[in-house]
Write a protein that holds these residues in place. Structure first.
Motif, PDB file in Angstrom:
ATOM      1  N   CYS A 183       0.827  -1.210   0.000  1.00 31.38           N
ATOM      2  CA  CYS A 183       0.000   0.000   0.000  1.00 31.38           C
ATOM      3  C   CYS A 183       0.861   1.259   0.000  1.00 31.38           C
ATOM      4  CB  CYS A 183      -0.946  -0.005   1.199  1.00 31.38           C
ATOM      5  SG  CYS A 183      -2.265  -1.214   1.065  1.00 31.38           S
TER       6      CYS A 183
ATOM      7  N   ALA B 145       2.418   2.014  -3.444  1.00 30.97           N
ATOM      8  CA  ALA B 145       1.524   2.585  -4.450  1.00 30.97           C
ATOM      9  C   ALA B 145       1.314   4.086  -4.257  1.00 30.97           C
ATOM     10  CB  ALA B 145       0.179   1.863  -4.412  1.00 30.97           C
TER      11      ALA B 145
ATOM     12  N   HIS C 200       2.016  -2.063 -11.719  1.00 31.68           N
ATOM     13  CA  HIS C 200       0.835  -2.846 -11.338  1.00 31.68           C
ATOM     14  C   HIS C 200       0.161  -2.204 -10.127  1.00 31.68           C
ATOM     15  CE1 HIS C 200       2.524  -5.824 -14.010  1.00 31.68           C
ATOM     16  NE2 HIS C 200       3.632  -5.834 -13.295  1.00 31.68           N
ATOM     17  N   LYS C 201      -0.111  -0.929 -10.216  1.00 31.10           N
ATOM     18  CA  LYS C 201      -0.575  -0.162  -9.058  1.00 31.10           C
ATOM     19  C   LYS C 201      -1.901  -0.675  -8.498  1.00 31.10           C
ATOM     20  CE  LYS C 201      -1.182   4.536  -7.472  1.00 31.10           C
ATOM     21  NZ  LYS C 201      -1.054   5.934  -7.811  1.00 31.10           N
ATOM     22  N   LYS C 202      -2.872  -0.910  -9.352  1.00 31.31           N
ATOM     23  CA  LYS C 202      -4.185  -1.339  -8.880  1.00 31.31           C
ATOM     24  C   LYS C 202      -4.117  -2.740  -8.262  1.00 31.31           C
ATOM     25  CE  LYS C 202      -8.962  -1.539 -10.112  1.00 31.31           C
ATOM     26  NZ  LYS C 202      -9.916  -0.546 -10.441  1.00 31.31           N
ATOM     27  N   ALA C 203      -3.384  -3.649  -8.895  1.00 27.11           N
ATOM     28  CA  ALA C 203      -3.258  -5.008  -8.367  1.00 27.11           C
ATOM     29  C   ALA C 203      -2.513  -5.016  -7.034  1.00 27.11           C
ATOM     30  CB  ALA C 203      -2.554  -5.897  -9.378  1.00 27.11           C
TER      31      ALA C 203
ATOM     32  N   THR D 143      -2.266  -2.517  -4.856  1.00 25.07           N
ATOM     33  CA  THR D 143      -3.109  -1.899  -3.833  1.00 25.07           C
ATOM     34  C   THR D 143      -4.178  -2.876  -3.358  1.00 25.07           C
ATOM     35  OG1 THR D 143      -2.749   0.253  -4.846  1.00 25.07           O
ATOM     36  CG2 THR D 143      -4.577   0.078  -3.315  1.00 25.07           C
ATOM     37  N   THR D 144      -4.792  -3.594  -4.290  1.00 22.06           N
ATOM     38  CA  THR D 144      -5.801  -4.586  -3.927  1.00 22.06           C
ATOM     39  C   THR D 144      -5.184  -5.711  -3.112  1.00 22.06           C
ATOM     40  OG1 THR D 144      -6.987  -4.082  -5.963  1.00 22.06           O
ATOM     41  CG2 THR D 144      -7.578  -6.119  -4.835  1.00 22.06           C
TER      42      THR D 144
END
Length: 105
Positions: free
Chosen positions: A13, A16, A34-37, A39-40
């Motif tokens: 987290c 990102a 791969h920011k969204k992946a 963070t998830t």
């Protein structure tokens, strides 16, 4: 094991965010790609850590311990990564020690 999950989740987290230091270019480049992946995955790891703390310590004490550990990890990550990049090896050693402790004992 809960501490390790919280450590990896908070690192993902924090990686990102725009305040991640430039001293770890490989990690920064990978997490930004791969920011969204990331963070998830970081949020899922933090949630699993909360569940783990709840199962081990009880559902009243677990969230309190999780919050305390999370505050310590977040502050230590920000301070250690800002000071020098070699401090990340301390976090890796702590995480590996926790994983080995869980597997062996």
């Amino acid at each position: 094991m809960g501490i390790t999950l919280a450590l990896f989740g908070s690192f993902l987290c924090y990686g990102a965010s725009k305040y991640f230091p430039d001293s770890l270019p490989l990690a920064k480049r990978f997490i930004r790609a791969h920011k969204k992946a990331c963070t998830t995955l970081g949020a899922v790891l933090l949630l699993l850590s909360l569940v783990r703390f709840g199962m081990v310590n009880g559902y009243a004490t677990g969230p309190i311990m999780f919050a305390t550990i999370l505050f310590l990890i977040f502050s230590a990550l920000v301070i250690a990564l800002s000071v020098h990049k070699n401090f990340i090896y301390l976090f890796i050693a702590i995480a590996l020690g926790d994983v080995l402790n869980t597997l062996l004992f």
